[in-house]
Design a protein around this motif. Sequence first.
Motif, PDB file in Angstrom:
ATOM      1  N   SER A  29      24.249  52.231  33.119  1.00  0.00           N
ATOM      2  CA  SER A  29      24.801  51.194  33.417  1.00  0.00           C
ATOM      3  C   SER A  29      25.439  50.901  34.655  1.00  0.00           C
ATOM      4  CB  SER A  29      26.097  50.623  32.401  1.00  0.00           C
ATOM      5  OG  SER A  29      27.091  51.803  32.471  1.00  0.00           O
ATOM      6  N   ALA A  30      25.566  49.665  35.353  1.00  0.00           N
ATOM      7  CA  ALA A  30      25.897  49.589  36.738  1.00  0.00           C
ATOM      8  C   ALA A  30      27.292  48.843  36.769  1.00  0.00           C
ATOM      9  CB  ALA A  30      24.907  49.065  37.801  1.00  0.00           C
ATOM     10  N   ASP A  31      28.397  49.175  37.176  1.00  0.00           N
ATOM     11  CA  ASP A  31      29.656  48.534  37.160  1.00  0.00           C
ATOM     12  C   ASP A  31      30.018  48.354  38.459  1.00  0.00           C
ATOM     13  OD1 ASP A  31      29.608  48.875  34.483  1.00  0.00           O
ATOM     14  OD2 ASP A  31      30.990  49.959  34.118  1.00  0.00           O
ATOM     15  N   ILE A  32      30.776  47.058  38.809  1.00  0.00           N
ATOM     16  CA  ILE A  32      31.346  46.799  40.119  1.00  0.00           C
ATOM     17  C   ILE A  32      32.736  46.717  39.737  1.00  0.00           C
ATOM     18  CG2 ILE A  32      31.396  45.283  41.567  1.00  0.00           C
ATOM     19  CD1 ILE A  32      28.600  44.295  41.569  1.00  0.00           C
ATOM     20  N   ASP A  33      33.531  47.609  40.564  1.00  0.00           N
ATOM     21  CA  ASP A  33      35.324  47.498  40.325  1.00  0.00           C
ATOM     22  C   ASP A  33      35.413  46.423  41.513  1.00  0.00           C
ATOM     23  OD1 ASP A  33      37.647  47.880  39.743  1.00  0.00           O
ATOM     24  OD2 ASP A  33      37.938  49.800  40.574  1.00  0.00           O
ATOM     25  N   ALA A  34      35.493  45.237  41.208  1.00  0.00           N
ATOM     26  CA  ALA A  34      35.882  44.084  42.125  1.00  0.00           C
ATOM     27  C   ALA A  34      36.995  44.182  42.978  1.00  0.00           C
ATOM     28  CB  ALA A  34      35.511  42.984  41.624  1.00  0.00           C
ATOM     29  N   GLN A  35      37.015  43.873  44.340  1.00  0.00           N
ATOM     30  CA  GLN A  35      38.090  43.630  45.110  1.00  0.00           C
ATOM     31  C   GLN A  35      38.178  42.293  45.432  1.00  0.00           C
ATOM     32  OE1 GLN A  35      37.006  46.153  48.566  1.00  0.00           O
ATOM     33  NE2 GLN A  35      38.523  47.842  47.761  1.00  0.00           N
ATOM     34  N   THR A  36      36.997  41.625  45.535  1.00  0.00           N
ATOM     35  CA  THR A  36      37.077  40.227  45.932  1.00  0.00           C
ATOM     36  C   THR A  36      35.939  39.458  45.181  1.00  0.00           C
ATOM     37  OG1 THR A  36      37.660  40.634  48.064  1.00  0.00           O
ATOM     38  CG2 THR A  36      36.754  38.479  47.749  1.00  0.00           C
ATOM     39  N   ILE A  37      36.089  38.200  44.673  1.00  0.00           N
ATOM     40  CA  ILE A  37      35.125  37.538  43.906  1.00  0.00           C
ATOM     41  C   ILE A  37      35.426  35.877  44.455  1.00  0.00           C
ATOM     42  CG2 ILE A  37      34.420  36.455  41.863  1.00  0.00           C
ATOM     43  CD1 ILE A  37      35.500  38.914  40.553  1.00  0.00           C
ATOM     44  N   GLY A  38      34.332  35.455  44.839  1.00  0.00           N
ATOM     45  CA  GLY A  38      34.520  34.111  45.174  1.00  0.00           C
ATOM     46  C   GLY A  38      33.163  33.175  44.809  1.00  0.00           C
ATOM     47  N   HIS A  39      33.444  31.945  44.844  1.00  0.00           N
ATOM     48  CA  HIS A  39      32.164  30.979  44.468  1.00  0.00           C
ATOM     49  C   HIS A  39      31.339  31.156  45.732  1.00  0.00           C
ATOM     50  CE1 HIS A  39      34.636  29.307  41.224  1.00  0.00           C
ATOM     51  NE2 HIS A  39      33.527  29.300  40.822  1.00  0.00           N
ATOM     52  N   ASP A  40      30.014  30.865  45.602  1.00  0.00           N
ATOM     53  CA  ASP A  40      29.068  30.944  46.610  1.00  0.00           C
ATOM     54  C   ASP A  40      28.808  29.344  46.999  1.00  0.00           C
ATOM     55  OD1 ASP A  40      27.081  30.812  48.387  1.00  0.00           O
ATOM     56  OD2 ASP A  40      25.623  31.873  46.992  1.00  0.00           O
ATOM     57  N   LEU A  41      29.517  29.195  48.142  1.00  0.00           N
ATOM     58  CA  LEU A  41      29.441  27.669  48.620  1.00  0.00           C
ATOM     59  C   LEU A  41      28.356  27.298  49.289  1.00  0.00           C
ATOM     60  CD1 LEU A  41      33.318  27.491  50.102  1.00  0.00           C
ATOM     61  CD2 LEU A  41      32.429  27.044  47.835  1.00  0.00           C
ATOM     62  N   SER A  42      27.248  28.079  49.471  1.00  0.00           N
ATOM     63  CA  SER A  42      26.278  27.640  50.038  1.00  0.00           C
ATOM     64  C   SER A  42      25.348  27.008  48.670  1.00  0.00           C
ATOM     65  CB  SER A  42      25.371  28.789  50.403  1.00  0.00           C
ATOM     66  OG  SER A  42      24.798  29.654  49.526  1.00  0.00           O
ATOM     67  N   ARG A  43      25.870  26.869  47.607  1.00  0.00           N
ATOM     68  CA  ARG A  43      25.194  26.296  46.465  1.00  0.00           C
ATOM     69  C   ARG A  43      26.226  25.288  45.729  1.00  0.00           C
ATOM     70  NH1 ARG A  43      23.455  31.919  44.048  1.00  0.00           N
ATOM     71  NH2 ARG A  43      23.150  30.825  42.252  1.00  0.00           N
ATOM     72  N   GLY A  44      27.184  25.007  46.268  1.00  0.00           N
ATOM     73  CA  GLY A  44      28.075  23.973  45.621  1.00  0.00           C
ATOM     74  C   GLY A  44      29.392  24.023  46.323  1.00  0.00           C
ATOM     75  N   THR A  45      30.154  23.302  45.625  1.00  0.00           N
ATOM     76  CA  THR A  45      31.590  23.121  46.438  1.00  0.00           C
ATOM     77  C   THR A  45      32.751  23.747  45.467  1.00  0.00           C
ATOM     78  OG1 THR A  45      32.058  20.964  45.304  1.00  0.00           O
ATOM     79  CG2 THR A  45      30.953  20.989  47.697  1.00  0.00           C
ATOM     80  N   ALA A  46      33.952  24.102  45.808  1.00  0.00           N
ATOM     81  CA  ALA A  46      34.796  24.588  45.012  1.00  0.00           C
ATOM     82  C   ALA A  46      36.359  23.918  45.543  1.00  0.00           C
ATOM     83  CB  ALA A  46      34.958  26.004  44.950  1.00  0.00           C
ATOM     84  N   ALA A  47      37.245  23.924  44.684  1.00  0.00           N
ATOM     85  CA  ALA A  47      38.527  23.464  45.124  1.00  0.00           C
ATOM     86  C   ALA A  47      39.330  24.599  44.914  1.00  0.00           C
ATOM     87  CB  ALA A  47      39.100  22.288  44.193  1.00  0.00           C
ATOM     88  N   PHE A  48      40.234  25.228  45.819  1.00  0.00           N
ATOM     89  CA  PHE A  48      41.123  26.352  46.005  1.00  0.00           C
ATOM     90  C   PHE A  48      42.458  25.673  45.524  1.00  0.00           C
ATOM     91  CE2 PHE A  48      43.893  29.486  47.757  1.00  0.00           C
ATOM     92  CZ  PHE A  48      43.510  30.523  47.302  1.00  0.00           C
ATOM     93  N   ARG A  49      43.084  26.770  44.668  1.00  0.00           N
ATOM     94  CA  ARG A  49      44.493  26.396  44.173  1.00  0.00           C
ATOM     95  C   ARG A  49      45.150  27.516  44.231  1.00  0.00           C
ATOM     96  NH1 ARG A  49      41.070  24.508  40.438  1.00  0.00           N
ATOM     97  NH2 ARG A  49      41.705  26.181  39.011  1.00  0.00           N
ATOM     98  N   ARG A  50      46.273  27.725  45.231  1.00  0.00           N
ATOM     99  CA  ARG A  50      47.035  28.953  45.214  1.00  0.00           C
ATOM    100  C   ARG A  50      48.046  29.143  44.147  1.00  0.00           C
ATOM    101  NH1 ARG A  50      47.756  31.682  49.848  1.00  0.00           N
ATOM    102  NH2 ARG A  50      46.769  30.097  50.956  1.00  0.00           N
ATOM    103  N   VAL A  51      47.956  30.273  43.687  1.00  0.00           N
ATOM    104  CA  VAL A  51      48.826  30.623  42.584  1.00  0.00           C
ATOM    105  C   VAL A  51      50.013  31.378  43.062  1.00  0.00           C
ATOM    106  CG1 VAL A  51      48.727  31.977  40.181  1.00  0.00           C
ATOM    107  CG2 VAL A  51      46.631  31.167  41.135  1.00  0.00           C
ATOM    108  N   GLY A  52      51.092  31.084  42.592  1.00  0.00           N
ATOM    109  CA  GLY A  52      52.540  31.895  42.866  1.00  0.00           C
ATOM    110  C   GLY A  52      52.512  32.858  42.203  1.00  0.00           C
ATOM    111  N   ARG A  53      53.117  33.990  42.832  1.00  0.00           N
ATOM    112  CA  ARG A  53      53.223  35.283  42.054  1.00  0.00           C
ATOM    113  C   ARG A  53      54.356  35.443  41.446  1.00  0.00           C
ATOM    114  NH1 ARG A  53      51.678  39.866  46.176  1.00  0.00           N
ATOM    115  NH2 ARG A  53      52.997  40.951  44.916  1.00  0.00           N
ATOM    116  N   ALA A  54      54.633  35.988  40.235  1.00  0.00           N
ATOM    117  CA  ALA A  54      55.700  35.895  39.121  1.00  0.00           C
ATOM    118  C   ALA A  54      56.663  36.970  39.983  1.00  0.00           C
ATOM    119  CB  ALA A  54      55.428  36.244  37.901  1.00  0.00           C
ATOM    120  N   ASP A  55      56.187  38.031  40.487  1.00  0.00           N
ATOM    121  CA  ASP A  55      57.386  38.968  41.128  1.00  0.00           C
ATOM    122  C   ASP A  55      57.682  38.607  42.456  1.00  0.00           C
ATOM    123  OD1 ASP A  55      54.848  41.599  42.030  1.00  0.00           O
ATOM    124  OD2 ASP A  55      54.693  39.306  41.886  1.00  0.00           O
ATOM    125  N   VAL A  56      57.369  37.590  43.043  1.00  0.00           N
ATOM    126  CA  VAL A  56      57.951  37.186  44.265  1.00  0.00           C
ATOM    127  C   VAL A  56      58.676  36.064  44.286  1.00  0.00           C
ATOM    128  CG1 VAL A  56      56.960  36.595  46.801  1.00  0.00           C
ATOM    129  CG2 VAL A  56      55.781  38.163  45.427  1.00  0.00           C
TER     130      VAL A  56
END
Length: 143
Positions: A95-122
């Motif tokens: 099996s091949a696993d990826i322990d992700a550091q970053t994940i994002g939509h591929d904007l060369s193939r569509g659009t996305a709308a980013f929504r910032r999330v507030g952190r509970a501990d800050v």
Amino acid sequence: MNETMVTVVGNVATTPVYRELPSGPVARFRLAVTARYFDAVKNTWNDGHTNFFTVWARRALGSNVQGSLAVGEPVIVQGRLKVRDEERGGQHWTSADIDAQTIGHDLSRGTAAFRRVGRADVPLTDPLPLREPEPQPEPQPVS
């Protein structure tokens, strides 16, 4: 550290599974990556072999994956590649696993709308209590 860092472009193949663990939130999903090549003789693009990776997203990234990704969406994943060989039930599995550091939509193939999330501990406001200004001495008349 000698780790294999990869950047993989593909499609979300399974619905992300989200779990709250004692170590923190984690989400996992399968990523399908299909090579494409141009056949000059037929003048067409053809699909090659499809590789599947299990992507693991931990902590805040895992929480955000759960609310952001759906099956079929094109994504870019960057993280540490971990290839495992094991025996299960008398069968050999790789099996091949990826322990992700970053994940994002591929904007060369569509659009996305980013929504910032507030952190509970800050805290969102200044944690210091407001103080009354210190009294200033009265101006003295000049003689």
